[in-house]
Write an enzyme that holds these catalytic residues in place. Structure first.
Site, PDB file in Angstrom:
ATOM      1  N   SER A  22       0.825  -1.201   0.000  1.00  0.00           N
ATOM      2  CA  SER A  22       0.000   0.000   0.000  1.00  0.00           C
ATOM      3  C   SER A  22       0.862   1.255   0.000  1.00  0.00           C
ATOM      4  O   SER A  22       1.962   1.264   0.573  1.00  0.00           O
ATOM      5  CB  SER A  22      -0.891  -0.009   1.247  1.00  0.00           C
ATOM      6  N   PRO A  23       0.392   2.344  -0.626  1.00  0.00           N
ATOM      7  CA  PRO A  23       1.142   3.602  -0.571  1.00  0.00           C
ATOM      8  C   PRO A  23       1.132   4.175   0.837  1.00  0.00           C
ATOM      9  O   PRO A  23       0.071   4.342   1.435  1.00  0.00           O
ATOM     10  CB  PRO A  23       0.388   4.506  -1.551  1.00  0.00           C
ATOM     11  N   CYS A  25       3.073   7.301   3.127  1.00  0.00           N
ATOM     12  CA  CYS A  25       3.975   8.453   3.127  1.00  0.00           C
ATOM     13  C   CYS A  25       5.115   8.250   4.129  1.00  0.00           C
ATOM     14  O   CYS A  25       4.879   7.867   5.275  1.00  0.00           O
ATOM     15  CB  CYS A  25       3.208   9.728   3.458  1.00  0.00           C
ATOM     16  N   ALA A  62       1.736   8.563  -1.818  1.00  0.00           N
ATOM     17  CA  ALA A  62       1.071   9.720  -2.426  1.00  0.00           C
ATOM     18  C   ALA A  62       2.113  10.716  -2.916  1.00  0.00           C
ATOM     19  O   ALA A  62       2.890  11.257  -2.130  1.00  0.00           O
ATOM     20  CB  ALA A  62       0.143  10.375  -1.412  1.00  0.00           C
ATOM     21  N   GLN A 104       1.008   6.390  -6.812  1.00  0.00           N
ATOM     22  CA  GLN A 104      -0.239   7.071  -6.472  1.00  0.00           C
ATOM     23  C   GLN A 104      -0.052   8.566  -6.701  1.00  0.00           C
ATOM     24  O   GLN A 104       0.797   9.199  -6.059  1.00  0.00           O
ATOM     25  CB  GLN A 104      -0.616   6.809  -5.014  1.00  0.00           C
ATOM     26  N   TYR A 185      -8.422  14.162   1.058  1.00  0.00           N
ATOM     27  CA  TYR A 185      -7.575  15.002   0.226  1.00  0.00           C
ATOM     28  C   TYR A 185      -8.413  15.611  -0.898  1.00  0.00           C
ATOM     29  O   TYR A 185      -9.635  15.486  -0.908  1.00  0.00           O
ATOM     30  CB  TYR A 185      -6.364  14.200  -0.253  1.00  0.00           C
ATOM     31  N   ARG A 233      -8.106   5.237  -5.861  1.00  0.00           N
ATOM     32  CA  ARG A 233      -8.282   4.965  -4.430  1.00  0.00           C
ATOM     33  C   ARG A 233      -9.427   5.798  -3.897  1.00  0.00           C
ATOM     34  O   ARG A 233      -9.503   7.006  -4.116  1.00  0.00           O
ATOM     35  CB  ARG A 233      -7.018   5.269  -3.624  1.00  0.00           C
ATOM     36  N   GLY A 333      -0.181  -2.359   4.512  1.00  0.00           N
ATOM     37  CA  GLY A 333       0.561  -1.178   4.897  1.00  0.00           C
ATOM     38  C   GLY A 333       1.473  -1.454   6.070  1.00  0.00           C
ATOM     39  O   GLY A 333       2.615  -1.875   5.926  1.00  0.00           O
TER      40      GLY A 333
END
Length: 369
Positions: A22-23, A25, A62, A104, A185, A233, A333
């Site tokens: 999973s993305p 940060c 992201a 992403q 977001y 997403r 994640g």
């Protein structure tokens, strides 16, 4: 045969298993100068190690489509040549282990320009390297400043920014582009009535609130090759309507089904299903599989392939999600942060064959110490 370790084909791209990274940060790009938004050696090691660990797809965190679209001044971006060149090194490393490199593309909207979460997670003003945030409406996220309300011209420029970053992502070697439409977001804030109070073509009715998301998808799909997939997403719910005591209007699972149908008609190949992030005080019943029903709902009612995410920690739990038809894949994640080799151990647990790199396999299979 394990469902979790059966290849998945999307368009002409075959992904060798259903366990994906999973993305997440990392807040580790340089904040200033020519290296702003550029991935570093940390990102190379961080992402390549999960590919070596057996993930079928590795999604880069992201990545801002413009400087003021990042969550923080330390986040990745993809709007210039230097960033593109640095990402090419990473996609090559991911691919060398048999994993699919994915990215992403994002704009943080009203939740942008904040500090690293382990420091304060507070707003970073322009005097400290931050910037003015933007949103569909001048409605602040709890604890952050009131954002600038985007004009129609600014919205149209943002659509072009997503397309430009997608072009750069392709040139850097990515095989999957994901549009970030979740977690409060920018795109998500256009979708939800909790944040979008506009009265023009980008607000008000359900169809108008979808407009920006669909324009971004159209722009990305136009520059992305026909033979490669695009993901989206979503936050399938704001967790407002599910709480009878909360009178705020929010986005729901049924809304997500309607969105999913529109996305699929425009060439989106998979819905990456998360939840929440629109308001800080939502009541979220977090627990194992708590978001999986939303992935299953979108898959079954909209007919779109989905990926499930959120507190999936056990190999047999993951196997059941795929085998029972609730999703096509799972995104991991935190579990992959704890154990980069989770997919290799999961394969053993569900009766599949691990794909250790040769350098590791000799020791793992043939030596006791």
């Amino acid at each position: 045969m394990s469902a979790l370790f059966t290849p998945l084909k999307l368009r002409s791209l075959e992904i060798n298993n259903r366990v994906w990274m999973s993305p997440m940060c990392m807040y580790s790009a340089a904040p200033e100068g020519a290296e702003t938004g550029v991935p570093t050696d940390f990102h190379l090691a961080h992402l390549a190690s999960r590919a070596a660990g057996g993930a079928g797809l590795v999604m880069v965190e992201a990545t801002g489509v413009r400087p003021d679209g990042r969550i923080s001044p330390w986040d990745l971006g993809l709007w210039n040549d230097r960033q593109q060149e640095a990402f090419a090194r990473i996609t090559a490393a991911i691919g060398s282990h048999g994993a699919v490199p994915a990215i992403q593309l994002a704009h943080a909207g009203r939740k942008a320009s904040v500090d690293k979460p382990w420091l304060s997670d507070r707003y970073v003003p322009a005097s400290a390297g931050g910037w003015q945030t933007v949103a569909p409406s001048p409605v602040a996220y709890d604890g952050l400043p009131v954002p600038h309300e985007l004009t129609v011209e600014e919205i149209q420029q943002l659509v072009r920014d997503f397309a430009d970053s997608a072009r750069r992502a392709l040139a850097a070697g990515f095989q999957v582009a994901e549009v970030h439409g979740a977690h409060g977001y920018l795109i998500n804030s256009f979708l939800s009535p909790a944040a979008n109070h506009r009265t023009d073509a980008y607000g008000g009715s359900f169809e108008n609130r979808l407009r920006f998301a669909l324009e971004v998808v159209d722009a990305v799909r136009e520059v992305w090759p026909e033979h490669l997939p695009v993901f989206f997403r979503t936050s399938a719910t704001d967790w407002l309507s599910e709480n009878p005591a909360d009178e705020r209007e929010g986005w729901t699972g049924d809304d997500t089904v309607c969105l999913a149908k529109e996305l699929q008609a425009r060439g989106v190949d998979l819905l990456d299903v998360s939840t929440g992030g629109m308001v800080r005080d939502a009541t979220i019943p977090a627990g194992p599989n708590y978001q999986v029903p939303f992935a299953a709902q979108a898959r079954n009612q909209a007919g779109i392939p989905t990926a499930a995410v959120g507190l999936i920690t056990d190999p047999r739990q993951a196997e059941e999600i795929i085998a029972s038809g609730q999703a096509e894949a799972i995104f991991l994640g935190r579990e992959l942060l704890r154990n980069p080799y989770w997919p290799q151990h999961a394969a053993l647990a569900v009766g599949a064959e691990p794909t250790w790199p040769d350098q590791y396999a000799y020791v793992v299979r043939h030596r006791r110490r």
